[in-house]
Design an enzyme around this catalytic site. Structure first.
Site, PDB file in Angstrom:
ATOM      1  N   ASP A   1      32.395  40.566  41.088  1.00 30.85           N
ATOM      2  CA  ASP A   1      31.299  39.974  40.321  1.00 30.85           C
ATOM      3  C   ASP A   1      29.959  40.634  40.651  1.00 30.85           C
ATOM      4  O   ASP A   1      29.792  41.259  41.706  1.00 30.85           O
ATOM      5  CB  ASP A   1      31.169  38.480  40.637  1.00 30.85           C
ATOM      6  CG  ASP A   1      32.314  37.654  40.073  1.00 30.85           C
ATOM      7  OD1 ASP A   1      33.269  38.243  39.531  1.00 30.85           O
ATOM      8  OD2 ASP A   1      32.242  36.413  40.187  1.00 30.85           O
ATOM      9  N   ASP A   2      28.997  40.438  39.737  1.00 25.22           N
ATOM     10  CA  ASP A   2      27.564  40.688  39.961  1.00 25.22           C
ATOM     11  C   ASP A   2      27.141  42.147  39.870  1.00 25.22           C
ATOM     12  O   ASP A   2      25.988  42.475  40.158  1.00 25.22           O
ATOM     13  CB  ASP A   2      27.096  40.117  41.306  1.00 25.22           C
ATOM     14  CG  ASP A   2      27.211  38.610  41.375  1.00 25.22           C
ATOM     15  OD1 ASP A   2      27.523  38.000  40.335  1.00 25.22           O
ATOM     16  OD2 ASP A   2      27.010  38.039  42.466  1.00 25.22           O
TER      17      ASP A   2
ATOM     18  N   HIS B   1      29.835  38.167  32.735  1.00 22.51           N
ATOM     19  CA  HIS B   1      29.375  37.288  33.816  1.00 22.51           C
ATOM     20  C   HIS B   1      27.960  36.768  33.532  1.00 22.51           C
ATOM     21  O   HIS B   1      27.221  36.447  34.461  1.00 22.51           O
ATOM     22  CB  HIS B   1      29.421  38.048  35.145  1.00 22.51           C
ATOM     23  CG  HIS B   1      29.333  37.191  36.373  1.00 22.51           C
ATOM     24  ND1 HIS B   1      30.067  36.034  36.540  1.00 22.51           N
ATOM     25  CD2 HIS B   1      28.597  37.331  37.521  1.00 22.51           C
ATOM     26  CE1 HIS B   1      29.792  35.503  37.721  1.00 22.51           C
ATOM     27  NE2 HIS B   1      28.895  36.269  38.332  1.00 22.51           N
TER      28      HIS B   1
ATOM     29  N   HIS C   1      22.629  35.794  35.283  1.00 23.44           N
ATOM     30  CA  HIS C   1      23.200  35.010  36.377  1.00 23.44           C
ATOM     31  C   HIS C   1      22.553  33.632  36.546  1.00 23.44           C
ATOM     32  O   HIS C   1      22.197  33.214  37.657  1.00 23.44           O
ATOM     33  CB  HIS C   1      23.107  35.781  37.696  1.00 23.44           C
ATOM     34  CG  HIS C   1      24.167  35.417  38.691  1.00 23.44           C
ATOM     35  ND1 HIS C   1      24.017  34.389  39.602  1.00 23.44           N
ATOM     36  CD2 HIS C   1      25.392  35.931  38.931  1.00 23.44           C
ATOM     37  CE1 HIS C   1      25.102  34.307  40.360  1.00 23.44           C
ATOM     38  NE2 HIS C   1      25.958  35.222  39.968  1.00 23.44           N
TER      39      HIS C   1
ATOM     40  N   HIS D   1      32.731  40.694  45.454  1.00 22.95           N
ATOM     41  CA  HIS D   1      31.469  41.054  44.797  1.00 22.95           C
ATOM     42  C   HIS D   1      31.139  42.522  45.047  1.00 22.95           C
ATOM     43  O   HIS D   1      31.163  42.975  46.196  1.00 22.95           O
ATOM     44  CB  HIS D   1      30.323  40.178  45.314  1.00 22.95           C
ATOM     45  CG  HIS D   1      30.492  38.726  45.008  1.00 22.95           C
ATOM     46  ND1 HIS D   1      31.303  37.897  45.755  1.00 22.95           N
ATOM     47  CD2 HIS D   1      29.969  37.949  44.022  1.00 22.95           C
ATOM     48  CE1 HIS D   1      31.282  36.673  45.246  1.00 22.95           C
ATOM     49  NE2 HIS D   1      30.471  36.678  44.195  1.00 22.95           N
TER      50      HIS D   1
END
Length: 289
Positions: A100-101, A151, A155, A246
């Site tokens: 993620d991210d 995603h 955020h 991540h």
């Protein structure tokens, strides 16, 4: 005189109790969503104003999630089994690595290097703002056989925002940005922090998305030593696992230990007979709209 004062005190006490009861009723009617929102009521994160590290709305992973209160998405999975996934089938020793991210120019390429070294495919849930800032990394992910998921753009904490419009804007903006880079509209979505509620899941279903959670959490956002991150994965692995990691971080975050942990996680699981596959391969679902 004393009797009159006593009567006035009784009346005043009765009126006070009525006021408190009304207050508590209003508070209770706010429901569990309000409770969750208060729990994570924190100042918005602002990244350094660098071109490759866009500003984000939500908190950092560290402030947005509490390791003592793990995110439990099993109820949502039970309510929406046709679109909400925590893991894959358990009859084969197959697992999916997810990140993620990203894309993050400080760490994503190193993660990709390790995956290439071991010939392991993964699924990357990218932020639209970072994808726009780093399209070459997203293209590399695609060209090396990895799958791209949504995603959100900035955020946000979608439960704290408590607004279907915010979800739709964040998801659609990222979907459009990714389509410009990789040439398809992804069907895979992962919410920041794993925070969702019923109406948000139903909106995602309406938008033709699968919601991908996880069953094994590396907790790498805590930036523990590589051995600890690896242990969090290896000690909790099971057939069909979706592993959360991540490749991106806020401006002050560091994913170096995540990268190092992969050199332990991948060989150990391969020695145990596990095969690494992408999320759509694990779940046997399409990843393009």
């Amino acid at each position: 005189m004393k009797e009159r004062i006593f009567k006035w005190l009784l009346v005043a006490g009765f009126l006070f109790c009525l006021h408190i009861t009304d207050f508590m009723t209003v508070y209770a009617n706010e429901g569990p969503l309000a409770d969750v929102s208060r729990q994570w009521l924190k100042a918005d994160l602002r990244d350094d104003p660098e071109e490759d590290l866009p500003d984000l709305k939500g908190e950092s992973e560290n402030s947005g999630r509490d390791p003592l209160q793990p995110v439990d998405l099993r109820i949502l999975q039970q309510r929406y089994p046709e679109i909400f996934f925590l893991q894959g089938p358990t009859d084969q020793k197959r697992v999916a690595l997810t990140f993620d991210d990203g894309p993050d120019p400080r760490f994503s390429n190193d993660v990709l290097d390790v995956l290439k070294q071991y010939n392991v495919p993964a699924t990357f849930f990218v932020l639209g703002s970072k994808a726009v800032a780093n399209p070459k990394i997203v293209k590399r992910m695609q060209n090396e056989g990895h799958v791209i998921g949504n995603h959100t753009y900035t955020h946000p904490n979608l439960v704290k925002e408590s607004d279907l419009g915010t979800l739709e804007r964040e998801v659609t903006r990222t979907e459009d940005a990714l389509n410009d880079i990789i040439g398809y509209r992804t069907k895979l979505f992962r919410p920041p922090y794993g925070f969702l509620y019923n109406e948000l899941v139903e909106k995602l279903r309406e938008m033709n998305y699968y919601v991908i959670a996880w069953s094994v959490d590396s907790l790498d956002w805590q930036e523990d030593p590589p051995e600890v991150i690896a242990s969090n994965v290896v000690d909790n692995i099971h057939p069909g696992a979706i592993i959360l990691m991540h490749d991106g971080a806020e401006s002050g975050g560091d994913r170096t230990n995540t990268i190092e942990s992969l050199h332990q996680i991948i060989p150990k699981l391969q020695e145990q007979g596990y095969e690494f596959v992408t999320v759509p391969e694990l779940l046997n679902i399409p990843f393009k709209k």
